[in-house]
Design a protein around this motif. Structure first.
Motif, PDB file in Angstrom:
ATOM      1  N   UNK A 115      25.640  25.270  45.456  1.00 59.31           N
ATOM      2  CA  UNK A 115      26.612  24.483  46.223  1.00 59.31           C
ATOM      3  C   UNK A 115      28.015  25.077  46.098  1.00 59.31           C
ATOM      4  N   UNK A 116      28.684  25.287  47.206  1.00 61.44           N
ATOM      5  CA  UNK A 116      30.041  25.859  47.258  1.00 61.44           C
ATOM      6  C   UNK A 116      30.069  27.321  46.801  1.00 61.44           C
ATOM      7  N   UNK A 117      28.955  27.987  46.816  1.00 63.59           N
ATOM      8  CA  UNK A 117      28.914  29.355  46.282  1.00 63.59           C
ATOM      9  C   UNK A 117      29.778  30.302  47.118  1.00 63.59           C
ATOM     10  N   UNK A 118      30.559  31.115  46.424  1.00 58.13           N
ATOM     11  CA  UNK A 118      31.368  32.172  47.028  1.00 58.13           C
ATOM     12  C   UNK A 118      30.887  33.492  46.434  1.00 58.13           C
ATOM     13  N   UNK A 119      30.885  34.526  47.224  1.00 61.82           N
ATOM     14  CA  UNK A 119      30.412  35.817  46.731  1.00 61.82           C
ATOM     15  C   UNK A 119      31.089  36.185  45.419  1.00 61.82           C
ATOM     16  N   UNK A 120      32.409  36.083  45.385  1.00 61.48           N
ATOM     17  CA  UNK A 120      33.149  36.296  44.142  1.00 61.48           C
ATOM     18  C   UNK A 120      34.463  35.535  44.268  1.00 61.48           C
ATOM     19  N   UNK A 121      34.445  34.272  43.848  1.00 59.63           N
ATOM     20  CA  UNK A 121      35.604  33.399  44.016  1.00 59.63           C
ATOM     21  C   UNK A 121      36.815  33.923  43.264  1.00 59.63           C
ATOM     22  N   UNK A 122      36.611  34.387  42.041  1.00 60.19           N
ATOM     23  CA  UNK A 122      37.743  34.872  41.255  1.00 60.19           C
ATOM     24  C   UNK A 122      38.400  36.069  41.928  1.00 60.19           C
ATOM     25  N   UNK A 123      37.590  36.983  42.454  1.00 59.13           N
ATOM     26  CA  UNK A 123      38.151  38.159  43.130  1.00 59.13           C
ATOM     27  C   UNK A 123      38.932  37.751  44.371  1.00 59.13           C
ATOM     28  N   UNK A 124      38.420  36.749  45.091  1.00 59.98           N
ATOM     29  CA  UNK A 124      39.129  36.285  46.283  1.00 59.98           C
ATOM     30  C   UNK A 124      40.495  35.723  45.922  1.00 59.98           C
ATOM     31  N   UNK A 125      40.563  34.956  44.843  1.00 69.61           N
ATOM     32  CA  UNK A 125      41.849  34.372  44.431  1.00 69.61           C
ATOM     33  C   UNK A 125      42.762  35.407  43.809  1.00 69.61           C
ATOM     34  N   UNK A 126      42.189  36.376  43.119  1.00 67.51           N
ATOM     35  CA  UNK A 126      43.005  37.428  42.524  1.00 67.51           C
ATOM     36  C   UNK A 126      43.731  38.236  43.600  1.00 67.51           C
ATOM     37  N   UNK A 127      43.146  38.264  44.801  1.00 70.23           N
ATOM     38  CA  UNK A 127      43.742  39.037  45.893  1.00 70.23           C
ATOM     39  C   UNK A 127      44.997  38.397  46.455  1.00 70.23           C
ATOM     40  N   UNK A 128      45.214  37.094  46.213  1.00 72.00           N
ATOM     41  CA  UNK A 128      46.365  36.418  46.817  1.00 72.00           C
ATOM     42  C   UNK A 128      47.304  35.793  45.796  1.00 72.00           C
ATOM     43  N   UNK A 129      46.990  35.887  44.510  1.00 70.66           N
ATOM     44  CA  UNK A 129      47.840  35.323  43.464  1.00 70.66           C
ATOM     45  C   UNK A 129      48.324  36.435  42.538  1.00 70.66           C
ATOM     46  N   UNK A 130      49.186  36.060  41.604  1.00 69.81           N
ATOM     47  CA  UNK A 130      49.604  37.040  40.606  1.00 69.81           C
ATOM     48  C   UNK A 130      48.435  37.516  39.772  1.00 69.81           C
ATOM     49  N   UNK A 131      47.530  36.604  39.444  1.00 69.20           N
ATOM     50  CA  UNK A 131      46.293  36.952  38.739  1.00 69.20           C
ATOM     51  C   UNK A 131      45.357  35.751  38.760  1.00 69.20           C
ATOM     52  N   UNK A 132      44.075  36.046  38.647  1.00 70.05           N
ATOM     53  CA  UNK A 132      43.060  35.007  38.519  1.00 70.05           C
ATOM     54  C   UNK A 132      42.333  35.243  37.199  1.00 70.05           C
ATOM     55  N   UNK A 133      42.207  34.179  36.411  1.00 68.00           N
ATOM     56  CA  UNK A 133      41.634  34.281  35.071  1.00 68.00           C
ATOM     57  C   UNK A 133      40.413  33.373  35.005  1.00 68.00           C
ATOM     58  N   UNK A 134      39.334  33.880  34.471  1.00 67.31           N
ATOM     59  CA  UNK A 134      38.115  33.083  34.305  1.00 67.31           C
ATOM     60  C   UNK A 134      37.933  32.781  32.821  1.00 67.31           C
ATOM     61  N   UNK A 135      37.851  31.502  32.496  1.00 62.65           N
ATOM     62  CA  UNK A 135      37.674  31.076  31.103  1.00 62.65           C
ATOM     63  C   UNK A 135      36.192  30.931  30.811  1.00 62.65           C
ATOM     64  N   UNK A 136      35.657  31.811  29.995  1.00 60.47           N
ATOM     65  CA  UNK A 136      34.226  31.782  29.701  1.00 60.47           C
ATOM     66  C   UNK A 136      33.868  30.802  28.598  1.00 60.47           C
TER      67      UNK A 136
END
Length: 531
Positions: A115-136
């Motif tokens: 549900x709501x799957x994106x190919x690579x959500x973090x990469x998409x957001x990293x492209x338009x923000x200063x940075x995108x960080x994923x908390x594992x």
């Protein structure tokens, strides 16, 4: 033993530790654990009617409060709906933290129809923000959030995306106290670098300052430079950093050809906190330095700005306020030549006359509103002619004002939600939204948000029949105008149907009194005016 909690508590506890008072967003299936902990956190949640509106509201909140805005969405369409707002904040250097869930650990790029799957959500957001960080891990979240807020305070502010995998957000977390780190002090320039700039200014006969959004914290220092005889021209993002009634103020006309000539005629050009981009100059260019004839000085917090668009002869990467304070001290009692008042006023008159040629239709609107509203009013504009031809040039600002305007990304739909964020940030301050009919219909649903929150915002919608700027560009290129002349709905009736107040101003002179009256209403008031 500590109470059993989930990773949602790690996010909310971390935000509370950083002093976050308000967040904007919409709940969804994957972010519900955040809402479990919001009520006891003391953080107010403002629900908007679209995630893009939440992003613009966070932007307006940040610009007016001076603190980072925070946006909460669900995964997939929730966060991608906010992408334009985050790109706007990136273009204008606005600190926003966007928090969203992401695919569970080990499932990024799995392409299994989650549900709501994106190919690579973090990469998409990293492209338009200063940075995108994923908390594992939930244990990592307090340090990640503290690092983000430290960056907002010490580096060029730009939006940051924090992605928390759904299984981390919903999984168990052993709650620990979250602390706010001491923030680093502002970066100060080396004294020899300041002395070199002072020497250049002391030898100048025709110095000029261009101040951008990065100069906003240096209003007193810019005034001190102006009073030494150095005129100050601002970009739109810098509008009002020097009182526009000051005799050395050249206004916010950086886009105008008369201003371009003045900038390129300066023997010492001091650029403070601006990239000198096309969105500032509208096709104009800034001439480089010439040994013995012209020196370009740039002061910016971001090293990447030091030579952007025009190379600096003297570049200082440091805090603008501290650098200008040291520069003023170095110049004090040294007999700088500078400009006389009459010369600066003459140039200001020429700039204003050029602005009036494109802004004549919009100037009476600004005059009516400015005369009726408090002197420190926040004006939330949009990528509308009434803003960039009108408010920018014809509404005189001081450092007490603030123009909210999407300069770099030039998006439509910004003004109304940005006004909501501004009013949430400063409930006792007068906030007016002013934009065109085309912009209004991009985010008109946020009138419901303003009504629900009981915000006394005058929302002035000036209807010129559609996308007039694009129509004019089509005509200029010999293209038959199409898709630009829009149907005109009954906007006051629409406002009333939503639950707001809705009135029509039949003359420009009515706009100011109606807006002033709306400041004491129990909800927003749409004031509609056809031109």
């Amino acid at each position: 033993m500590s109470e059993p909690v989930t990773g949602g508590a790690a996010v909310i506890d971390s935000l509370a530790a950083q002093g976050v008072s308000d967040v904007f967003g919409i709940p969804g299936t994957h972010n519900l654990e955040l809402y479990r902990y919001l009520p006891q956190s003391g953080i107010r949640h403002v629900v908007t009617r679209h995630e893009q509106g939440a992003g613009y509201a966070a932007d307006g909140f940040a610009r007016v409060s001076g603190r980072p805005g925070v946006l909460i969405t669900t995964s997939g369409p929730g966060i991608t709906n906010a992408v334009t707002a985050l790109a706007t904040a990136y273009a204008d250097s606005i600190p926003i933290l966007a928090v969203s869930p992401g695919a569970p650990r080990g499932r990024v790029g799995a392409d299994v129809g989650w549900l709501h799957e994106v190919k690579n959500q973090q990469a998409a957001l990293d492209a338009v923000t200063g940075r995108s960080i994923r908390a594992e891990s939930a244990d990592d979240i307090p340090d990640i959030v503290a690092d983000i807020f430290e960056g907002f305070a010490s580096r060029r502010p730009r939006p940051v995306h924090l992605e928390v995998p759904v299984d981390v957000l919903e999984g168990d977390w052993a709650r620990v106290p979250c602390a706010r780190r001491p923030l680093p002090g502002a970066a100060r320039a080396d004294r020899p670098a300041v002395d070199a700039v002072a020497a250049a200014l002391l030898g100048a006969a025709n110095p000029l300052v261009v101040a951008g959004g990065g100069a906003r914290g240096a209003t007193a220092e810019l005034r001190a430079l102006a009073e030494l005889g150095i005129p100050v021209l601002t970009t739109v993002n810098g509008k009002g950093v020097l009182d526009e009634a000051h005799p050395a103020s050249l206004g916010a006309g950086a886009r105008l050809s008369t201003a371009h000539d003045a900038v390129n005629g300066a023997d010492v050009l001091l650029v403070v906190g601006s990239e000198l981009g096309d969105s500032d100059l509208w096709g104009g260019t800034v001439a480089p330095g010439r040994p013995g004839e012209r020196t370009v000085v740039r002061i910016d917090l971001d090293a990447a700005q030091a030579h952007k668009n025009v190379r600096a002869d003297l570049a200082i990467v440091a805090d603008a306020r501290l650098t200008l304070r040291d520069l003023v001290e170095a110049l004090r009692d040294k007999g700088i030549r500078g400009w006389d008042t009459a010369r600066a006023l003459t140039l200001r008159g020429q700039i204003d006359a050029e602005a009036a040629r494109s802004g004549a239709a919009w100037e009476p609107i600004q005059r009516s509103l400015a005369a009726a509203l408090p002197a420190d009013t926040v004006v939330a504009g949009d990528s509308s002619q009434v803003t960039y031809y009108g408010t920018v040039h014809s509404w005189p600002f001081t450092p007490a004002n603030r123009l909210l305007y999407p300069t770099g990304y030039a998006t439509l739909g910004y003004g109304l939600p940005a006004a909501i964020g501004a009013k949430i940030a400063a409930p006792d301050r007068s906030v007016v939204a002013l934009f065109g009919d085309g912009a209004a219909m991009f985010s008109i649903q946020e009138l419901i948000t303003a009504t629900e929150q009981g915000l006394a915002i005058p929302v002035v919608i000036v209807d010129n029949g559609g996308y007039a700027e694009i129509r004019e560009q089509m005509v200029d290129r010999g293209i038959v105008p199409q898709a630009v002349d829009l149907y005109r709905p009954d906007i006051p009736a629409l406002a009333r149907a939503i639950g707001a107040h809705g009135v029509e101003a039949t003359s420009v002179d009515e706009l100011g009194p109606l807006a002033a009256q709306a400041l004491s209403a129990d909800r927003p008031t749409v004031i509609y005016h056809r031109v």
